[in-house]
Design a protein around this motif. Structure first.
Motif, PDB file in Angstrom:
ATOM      1  N   THR A   1       0.611  -1.211   0.005  1.00 39.47           N
ATOM      2  CA  THR A   1       0.058  -0.242   0.646  1.00 39.47           C
ATOM      3  C   THR A   1       0.885   1.376  -0.050  1.00 39.47           C
ATOM      4  O   THR A   1       0.644   2.242  -0.811  1.00 39.47           O
ATOM      5  CB  THR A   1      -1.246   0.084   1.032  1.00 39.47           C
ATOM      6  N   PHE A   2       2.304   1.644   1.041  1.00 41.85           N
ATOM      7  CA  PHE A   2       3.226   2.654   1.339  1.00 41.85           C
ATOM      8  C   PHE A   2       3.486   2.784   0.078  1.00 41.85           C
ATOM      9  O   PHE A   2       3.661   3.861  -0.855  1.00 41.85           O
ATOM     10  CB  PHE A   2       2.982   2.809   2.572  1.00 41.85           C
TER      11      PHE A   2
ATOM     12  N   ALA B   1       4.016   6.378  -4.875  1.00 39.20           N
ATOM     13  CA  ALA B   1       4.854   6.168  -6.398  1.00 39.20           C
ATOM     14  C   ALA B   1       3.657   7.012  -6.663  1.00 39.20           C
ATOM     15  O   ALA B   1       3.859   7.245  -7.722  1.00 39.20           O
ATOM     16  CB  ALA B   1       4.676   4.921  -6.637  1.00 39.20           C
ATOM     17  N   PHE B   2       1.814   6.863  -6.671  1.00 36.56           N
ATOM     18  CA  PHE B   2       1.298   8.385  -7.528  1.00 36.56           C
ATOM     19  C   PHE B   2       0.787   9.074  -6.731  1.00 36.56           C
ATOM     20  O   PHE B   2       0.101  10.092  -7.842  1.00 36.56           O
ATOM     21  CB  PHE B   2       0.037   7.256  -8.394  1.00 36.56           C
ATOM     22  N   PHE B   3       1.343   9.048  -6.016  1.00 40.64           N
ATOM     23  CA  PHE B   3       0.640  10.470  -4.817  1.00 40.64           C
ATOM     24  C   PHE B   3       1.613  11.278  -5.070  1.00 40.64           C
ATOM     25  O   PHE B   3       1.678  12.894  -5.017  1.00 40.64           O
ATOM     26  CB  PHE B   3       0.469  10.541  -3.674  1.00 40.64           C
ATOM     27  N   PHE B   4       3.066  11.147  -4.930  1.00 41.70           N
ATOM     28  CA  PHE B   4       3.993  12.379  -4.977  1.00 41.70           C
ATOM     29  C   PHE B   4       4.860  12.155  -6.011  1.00 41.70           C
ATOM     30  O   PHE B   4       5.557  10.863  -6.055  1.00 41.70           O
ATOM     31  CB  PHE B   4       4.808  12.034  -3.571  1.00 41.70           C
ATOM     32  N   PRO B   5       5.338  12.937  -7.151  1.00 43.81           N
ATOM     33  CA  PRO B   5       5.796  12.266  -8.235  1.00 43.81           C
ATOM     34  C   PRO B   5       7.320  11.621  -8.139  1.00 43.81           C
ATOM     35  O   PRO B   5       7.651  11.349  -8.893  1.00 43.81           O
ATOM     36  CB  PRO B   5       5.811  14.159  -9.621  1.00 43.81           C
ATOM     37  N   SER B   6       7.982  12.850  -6.906  1.00 42.99           N
ATOM     38  CA  SER B   6       8.994  12.026  -7.382  1.00 42.99           C
ATOM     39  C   SER B   6       9.394  11.041  -6.586  1.00 42.99           C
ATOM     40  O   SER B   6      10.775  10.491  -6.878  1.00 42.99           O
ATOM     41  CB  SER B   6       9.883  12.767  -5.916  1.00 42.99           C
TER      42      SER B   6
ATOM     43  N   ILE C   1       7.745  -1.525  -8.408  1.00 45.09           N
ATOM     44  CA  ILE C   1       6.574  -3.361  -7.710  1.00 45.09           C
ATOM     45  C   ILE C   1       5.892  -3.403  -8.695  1.00 45.09           C
ATOM     46  O   ILE C   1       5.096  -4.490  -8.237  1.00 45.09           O
ATOM     47  CB  ILE C   1       6.825  -3.239  -5.764  1.00 45.09           C
ATOM     48  N   ALA C   2       4.918  -2.416  -8.406  1.00 47.12           N
ATOM     49  CA  ALA C   2       3.325  -3.083  -9.026  1.00 47.12           C
ATOM     50  C   ALA C   2       3.299  -3.299 -11.234  1.00 47.12           C
ATOM     51  O   ALA C   2       2.485  -3.509 -11.584  1.00 47.12           O
ATOM     52  CB  ALA C   2       2.564  -2.498  -9.115  1.00 47.12           C
ATOM     53  N   GLY C   3       4.631  -3.560 -11.708  1.00 50.21           N
ATOM     54  CA  GLY C   3       4.930  -3.366 -12.807  1.00 50.21           C
ATOM     55  C   GLY C   3       4.547  -1.981 -13.934  1.00 50.21           C
ATOM     56  O   GLY C   3       5.760  -1.485 -14.402  1.00 50.21           O
ATOM     57  N   THR C   4       3.272  -1.377 -13.714  1.00 49.32           N
ATOM     58  CA  THR C   4       3.021  -0.408 -14.820  1.00 49.32           C
ATOM     59  C   THR C   4       2.366   0.980 -13.217  1.00 49.32           C
ATOM     60  O   THR C   4       1.635  -0.021 -12.411  1.00 49.32           O
ATOM     61  CB  THR C   4       2.133  -0.481 -15.510  1.00 49.32           C
ATOM     62  N   PRO C   5       2.297   2.208 -13.787  1.00 46.92           N
ATOM     63  CA  PRO C   5       1.994   3.420 -13.531  1.00 46.92           C
ATOM     64  C   PRO C   5       0.191   2.672 -12.661  1.00 46.92           C
ATOM     65  O   PRO C   5      -0.307   2.574 -11.568  1.00 46.92           O
ATOM     66  CB  PRO C   5       2.261   4.213 -13.483  1.00 46.92           C
ATOM     67  N   GLN C   6      -0.695   2.663 -13.731  1.00 44.32           N
ATOM     68  CA  GLN C   6      -1.665   2.046 -14.163  1.00 44.32           C
ATOM     69  C   GLN C   6      -2.168   1.339 -13.022  1.00 44.32           C
ATOM     70  O   GLN C   6      -3.116   0.780 -12.190  1.00 44.32           O
ATOM     71  CB  GLN C   6      -2.276   1.781 -15.602  1.00 44.32           C
ATOM     72  N   MET C   7      -1.058   0.037 -13.078  1.00 48.51           N
ATOM     73  CA  MET C   7      -1.528  -1.394 -12.089  1.00 48.51           C
ATOM     74  C   MET C   7      -1.226  -0.879 -10.432  1.00 48.51           C
ATOM     75  O   MET C   7      -1.728  -1.342  -9.749  1.00 48.51           O
ATOM     76  CB  MET C   7      -0.193  -2.160 -12.778  1.00 48.51           C
ATOM     77  N   ALA C   8      -0.172   0.151 -10.564  1.00 50.00           N
ATOM     78  CA  ALA C   8      -0.191   0.866  -8.900  1.00 50.00           C
ATOM     79  C   ALA C   8      -1.522   0.931  -7.988  1.00 50.00           C
ATOM     80  O   ALA C   8      -1.569   0.997  -7.598  1.00 50.00           O
ATOM     81  CB  ALA C   8       0.696   1.918  -8.508  1.00 50.00           C
TER      82      ALA C   8
END
Ligand code: HEM
Length: 214
Positions: free
Chosen positions: A28-29, A34-39, A46-53
């Motif tokens: 979860t963290f 990964a998608f809350f803070f651009p940096s 770890i989830a593969g792609t941003p969409q998967m995250a």
């Protein structure tokens, strides 16, 4: 040491809940940051792609918060504020330097753990409610833009607070020798209780060397 001479501190059900919360909390963290803070976008790998995250995060979040809440309900009776607790907090310097003779005797949990417990109660409830509010495409359409903006802000603040307290919790747990073993195997020694949680030994339930009950 033989189990007969040890004291049961964490039941099997609670230990399974705890380590399940740790595993799902990690996912979860990592995905959340990964998608809350651009940096921190690179963490999403770890989830593969941003969409998967994005897909994994709310599911892992629920899988973390729900067993955590079950655990918090089961540990509630050990975390009530007691009259010695404020004195213990004021003697924090002696706690850090392990001057046990100067610290008031405490029970199952120390006041630091009780503050942590309350923080986990507030943040897990707030993260669950705000997370559901912004969950696209299932629940977010039921809320207006202002409500969603508040939800995003509260969600981010609670996530950061929870993370800070988890880091402190990890540090405290590994600093006190025998504590992690207690959460892994359930049992702690009588000497451990006497040193860290002496009033726990007055609990009639713990005096007998009972076998584990769930
Ligand atoms: C690798 C990370 C972690 C380690 C090593 C760890 C270790 C421990 C240990 C050793 C205890 C027992 C303390 C004692 O017997 O006095 C404990 C209790 C607990 N842990 Fe963790 N923990 C970790 C992560 C987490 C996370 C992520 C959460 C939730 C967000 C959490 C929530 C709790 C709760 C609610 C308790 C019961 C304490 C109480 O009721 O005050 N832990 N943990």
């Amino acid at each position: 040491m033989h189990k007969q001479n040890m004291i049961l501190r964490h039941k099997l059900f609670d230990r399974i809940c705890h380590w399940f919360v740790v595993a799902t909390g990690l996912v979860t963290f990592l995905t959340g940051f990964a998608f809350f803070f651009p940096s921190f976008q690179w963490l999403g790998s770890i989830a593969g792609t941003p969409q998967m995250a994005r897909f994994v995060h709310p599911i892992a979040g629920l899988m973390m918060c729900l067993p955590l809440m079950v655990m918090l309900v089961r540990y509630y009776h050990h975390n009530k504020w007691e009259k010695n607790d404020l004195t213990w907090m004021l003697a924090i310097k002696d706690v850090m330097f392990e001057n046990e003779d100067k610290i008031p005797a405490i029970g199952h949990y120390n006041p630091g753990q009780k503050v942590l417990f309350r923080t986990f109660v507030v943040t897990s409830i707030a993260l669950t409610i705000t997370g559901i509010m912004m969950w696209q495409p299932y629940f977010a359409p039921y809320f207006d833009a202002i409500a969603i903006q508040w939800a995003i802000l509260i969600h981010a603040i609670c996530a950061v607070i929870m993370l800070i307290f988890v880091i402190v919790h990890f540090w405290m747990a590994t600093w006190v020798e025998g504590s992690v073993a207690g959460m892994l195997y359930g049992y702690v020694s009588r000497a451990w209780c006497k040193k860290h949680h002496p009033n726990m030994l007055n609990d009639p339930e713990l005096k007998t060397n009972k076998q584990e009950k769930h």
